[in-house]
Design a protein around this motif. Sequence first.
Motif, PDB file in Angstrom:
ATOM      1  N   GLY A 364      41.262  30.180  54.738  1.00 53.76           N
ATOM      2  CA  GLY A 364      42.639  30.677  54.747  1.00 53.76           C
ATOM      3  C   GLY A 364      42.977  31.571  53.575  1.00 53.76           C
ATOM      4  N   ASP A 365      41.976  32.099  52.876  1.00 49.97           N
ATOM      5  CA  ASP A 365      42.235  32.942  51.708  1.00 49.97           C
ATOM      6  C   ASP A 365      43.023  34.195  52.091  1.00 49.97           C
ATOM      7  OD1 ASP A 365      40.671  31.590  49.524  1.00 49.97           O
ATOM      8  OD2 ASP A 365      39.065  31.861  50.979  1.00 49.97           O
ATOM      9  N   GLY A 366      43.837  34.658  51.154  1.00 49.40           N
ATOM     10  CA  GLY A 366      44.509  35.948  51.298  1.00 49.40           C
ATOM     11  C   GLY A 366      45.958  35.893  51.719  1.00 49.40           C
ATOM     12  N   ALA A 367      46.388  34.834  52.353  1.00 49.49           N
ATOM     13  CA  ALA A 367      47.776  34.787  52.841  1.00 49.49           C
ATOM     14  C   ALA A 367      48.771  34.815  51.679  1.00 49.49           C
ATOM     15  CB  ALA A 367      47.990  33.542  53.700  1.00 49.49           C
ATOM     16  N   ASP A 368      48.466  34.105  50.609  1.00 46.99           N
ATOM     17  CA  ASP A 368      49.380  34.076  49.461  1.00 46.99           C
ATOM     18  C   ASP A 368      49.552  35.462  48.854  1.00 46.99           C
ATOM     19  OD1 ASP A 368      50.085  31.278  49.252  1.00 46.99           O
ATOM     20  OD2 ASP A 368      48.008  30.919  48.697  1.00 46.99           O
ATOM     21  N   GLU A 369      48.452  36.187  48.725  1.00 41.81           N
ATOM     22  CA  GLU A 369      48.494  37.503  48.089  1.00 41.81           C
ATOM     23  C   GLU A 369      49.168  38.541  48.971  1.00 41.81           C
ATOM     24  OE1 GLU A 369      45.620  35.042  46.032  1.00 41.81           O
ATOM     25  OE2 GLU A 369      45.895  35.464  48.157  1.00 41.81           O
ATOM     26  N   LEU A 370      49.097  38.383  50.273  1.00 41.32           N
ATOM     27  CA  LEU A 370      49.702  39.353  51.192  1.00 41.32           C
ATOM     28  C   LEU A 370      51.181  39.081  51.438  1.00 41.32           C
ATOM     29  CD1 LEU A 370      46.907  39.642  53.893  1.00 41.32           C
ATOM     30  CD2 LEU A 370      47.677  41.466  52.380  1.00 41.32           C
ATOM     31  N   PHE A 371      51.540  37.799  51.543  1.00 40.65           N
ATOM     32  CA  PHE A 371      52.891  37.457  51.980  1.00 40.65           C
ATOM     33  C   PHE A 371      53.742  36.809  50.887  1.00 40.65           C
ATOM     34  CE2 PHE A 371      50.306  37.649  55.832  1.00 40.65           C
ATOM     35  CZ  PHE A 371      51.088  38.483  56.630  1.00 40.65           C
ATOM     36  N   GLY A 372      53.271  36.836  49.635  1.00 37.04           N
ATOM     37  CA  GLY A 372      54.090  36.340  48.533  1.00 37.04           C
ATOM     38  C   GLY A 372      54.150  34.832  48.459  1.00 37.04           C
ATOM     39  N   GLY A 373      52.995  34.178  48.421  1.00 38.90           N
ATOM     40  CA  GLY A 373      52.971  32.723  48.487  1.00 38.90           C
ATOM     41  C   GLY A 373      53.027  32.005  47.155  1.00 38.90           C
ATOM     42  N   TYR A 374      52.993  32.726  46.046  1.00 36.02           N
ATOM     43  CA  TYR A 374      52.995  32.066  44.741  1.00 36.02           C
ATOM     44  C   TYR A 374      54.353  32.218  44.069  1.00 36.02           C
ATOM     45  CZ  TYR A 374      47.890  31.970  45.159  1.00 36.02           C
ATOM     46  OH  TYR A 374      46.614  31.739  45.578  1.00 36.02           O
ATOM     47  N   ALA A 375      54.797  31.152  43.420  1.00 34.24           N
ATOM     48  CA  ALA A 375      56.085  31.187  42.719  1.00 34.24           C
ATOM     49  C   ALA A 375      56.082  32.219  41.600  1.00 34.24           C
ATOM     50  CB  ALA A 375      56.395  29.803  42.162  1.00 34.24           C
ATOM     51  N   ARG A 376      54.895  32.507  41.026  1.00 32.00           N
ATOM     52  CA  ARG A 376      54.847  33.469  39.919  1.00 32.00           C
ATOM     53  C   ARG A 376      55.301  34.851  40.361  1.00 32.00           C
ATOM     54  NH1 ARG A 376      49.068  33.122  41.016  1.00 32.00           N
ATOM     55  NH2 ARG A 376      48.308  35.131  41.797  1.00 32.00           N
ATOM     56  N   TYR A 377      55.025  35.216  41.625  1.00 36.09           N
ATOM     57  CA  TYR A 377      55.489  36.509  42.129  1.00 36.09           C
ATOM     58  C   TYR A 377      57.016  36.574  42.113  1.00 36.09           C
ATOM     59  CZ  TYR A 377      50.797  37.004  44.301  1.00 36.09           C
ATOM     60  OH  TYR A 377      49.465  37.095  44.550  1.00 36.09           O
ATOM     61  N   VAL A 378      57.624  35.526  42.638  1.00 35.61           N
ATOM     62  CA  VAL A 378      59.079  35.503  42.776  1.00 35.61           C
ATOM     63  C   VAL A 378      59.739  35.478  41.405  1.00 35.61           C
ATOM     64  CG1 VAL A 378      61.026  34.285  43.800  1.00 35.61           C
ATOM     65  CG2 VAL A 378      58.811  34.290  44.970  1.00 35.61           C
ATOM     66  N   LYS A 379      59.206  34.666  40.514  1.00 36.88           N
ATOM     67  CA  LYS A 379      59.774  34.580  39.169  1.00 36.88           C
ATOM     68  C   LYS A 379      59.725  35.931  38.472  1.00 36.88           C
ATOM     69  CE  LYS A 379      59.307  32.162  34.759  1.00 36.88           C
ATOM     70  NZ  LYS A 379      58.531  31.151  33.987  1.00 36.88           N
ATOM     71  N   ALA A 380      58.578  36.617  38.550  1.00 39.26           N
ATOM     72  CA  ALA A 380      58.452  37.923  37.896  1.00 39.26           C
ATOM     73  C   ALA A 380      59.334  38.967  38.561  1.00 39.26           C
ATOM     74  CB  ALA A 380      56.994  38.374  37.912  1.00 39.26           C
ATOM     75  N   ALA A 381      59.415  38.929  39.894  1.00 43.99           N
ATOM     76  CA  ALA A 381      60.224  39.919  40.611  1.00 43.99           C
ATOM     77  C   ALA A 381      61.702  39.778  40.265  1.00 43.99           C
ATOM     78  CB  ALA A 381      60.017  39.774  42.116  1.00 43.99           C
TER      79      ALA A 381
END
Length: 599
Positions: A364-381
């Motif tokens: 299942g690799d890749g879904a987080d990087e494509l669809f924003g699955g990590y909280a760090r993305y949201v926090k930085a954005a």
Amino acid sequence: MCRIYGYFDGETVDRDVLHAVAQGMRHGGPDEQTVHVGDAWALGNNRLAVQGIAHGHQPYVLGDMTCVFNGEIYNHRELRAELASHGYRFEGDCDGDVLLPLYELHGDAFVKRLEGMFAIAIVDRRGEPCLKLYNDHAGMKSLYYYLSGDGRRLCFASELRALSRFPDFPDAIDPLAVDRYLGGKAVWGPGTVHTKVHTLVPGATLRFAGGRLTLTHTPLEPAEVAWPDGEPGLTAAAGLLDELLRHELTRMLDADVPVCVITSGGLDSSYLTALAGETVPDLASFNIAYRGDWPADERHFAEEVAAHCGTRHHQVLIDPKDFPGIIDRFISHLDQPNNAPHSLSTFALFEAIHEAGFKVALTGDGADELFGGYARYVKAARDDSATWHRGYQDVMAASGTATLARLYTPDHLARVMSAGGHFADRSGDELARRARAGDHDKLETLLRYDQSERFPYYILRRVDHLSMAHAVEARIPFLQPAVMRFAHALPTGLKVVGDTVKAPVAEAARRWIPESIINRPKQPFTLPIAAMIKPGEAVHDMIGDLLLGPDPGYGAFVRRDAVRELFRMQSERPDAHTAEVLWSLLMLETWLSARNLRP
């Protein structure tokens, strides 16, 4: 799926050398070893027979063109029908048969027609003889290369360890690679740990002829999303994603050998397990866990998914007391240092899959990087401060730059600063520059940066090398071109909805898997190293023996007294940050020892 290698031009390489290169990665292609030697060039292949087993022998030859190939082309049947209309004839059903005819028709643009994962090498003797190397759009398959000292010959291989068996391999370690490793948790491309050795980046084409090397890049063409009601919406996005993934899985489950699925118990793998179970009767699923009671244990979630989907579930259990031996074994297959603690789990899991008789596993690799699955993305954005990018990159590092500055020896710190400063700071600044450029909104910039800069080297290299260490092909549905194009076309407001990350995946999975899996808090698939690096545990003892022993290799970069203090702190008051730094140094030291390298 295979391992490939070769050279082009310059001084002729002895066949014994080519055999040694092939043997260096036979684990990834145990079924057949072949090599085609030409006039001052050679292309070799170690085959893992998965598709068109009876006829898929390499190298492929068409007129004055010769090709070797590592990967899988999932749309080969459609391409075969198209090529047949142009007069090409095929024997058997191997996916690689389409490569040279397609190249003959379309030249370098042929890679745009390929759906799958691949590293391809072609020697084209029409006109000026040349070597061409190609990598897929996501960088799923590795390829390393270097130029001879006189610049006349290029050598390449799927694995660095095998490539190093060429007699003129430039094995000098780049000391700045240590800062890149600690600042990015892996050595990001196109450079490697070796100063004069490079890796082919995602979507790249390399041409080498007459001592001249040219690199170009083929980006994924953007998708046009046909929204059912003409307007973007989460429900519609989920429906379109579900349709795409089911289509991809019908092709990815098509193999001449048994296919299984890795079921971690998380959203992405559980969703794929359910979709694959609709197509494969008696689908086998695999989960890995650790004996004892440890934080972030997901095995009960995996069991729930397996029961819901009716899979033939395999629970793999490894004992923490065996971890030092597993570390020694998996580190020899990691071509470069990688701090991911779950490298241990990944290696042991693929070993169990191989022992159960499977050659192909869905991940299942890749879904987080494509669809924003990590909280760090949201926090930085959502961070409007002037230094948001530095904070983000500190999260991406094994340790923040302030800590690294205190860890480094004076000589190494001076070397890092004279080269432009810490890698983590420089990569964070590049991320901020891209965000200011305004090609995408901030969240999408974070995702694209991760996909191109970190993901191929921190995650995909690990998956590729540790699966092929056991002759298992890892297939990754979320990274197929159609899925990636779709993800790139989605507004970020549909990727993160309120506090729901990866919203389209969660919504698409809702009809397939239990709500308890969809709604549970996200857990990383990792090793609980903070709990395992404490007195009485085998990994704690291993760290003490190696990092505090006489003449460690890391001593050229990191102060031994600082490491001793970190070990004391972790022994007395275990915590996640100290554990990660110690684990990262353990991986570096073990890697140096396995290669018998000293800076």
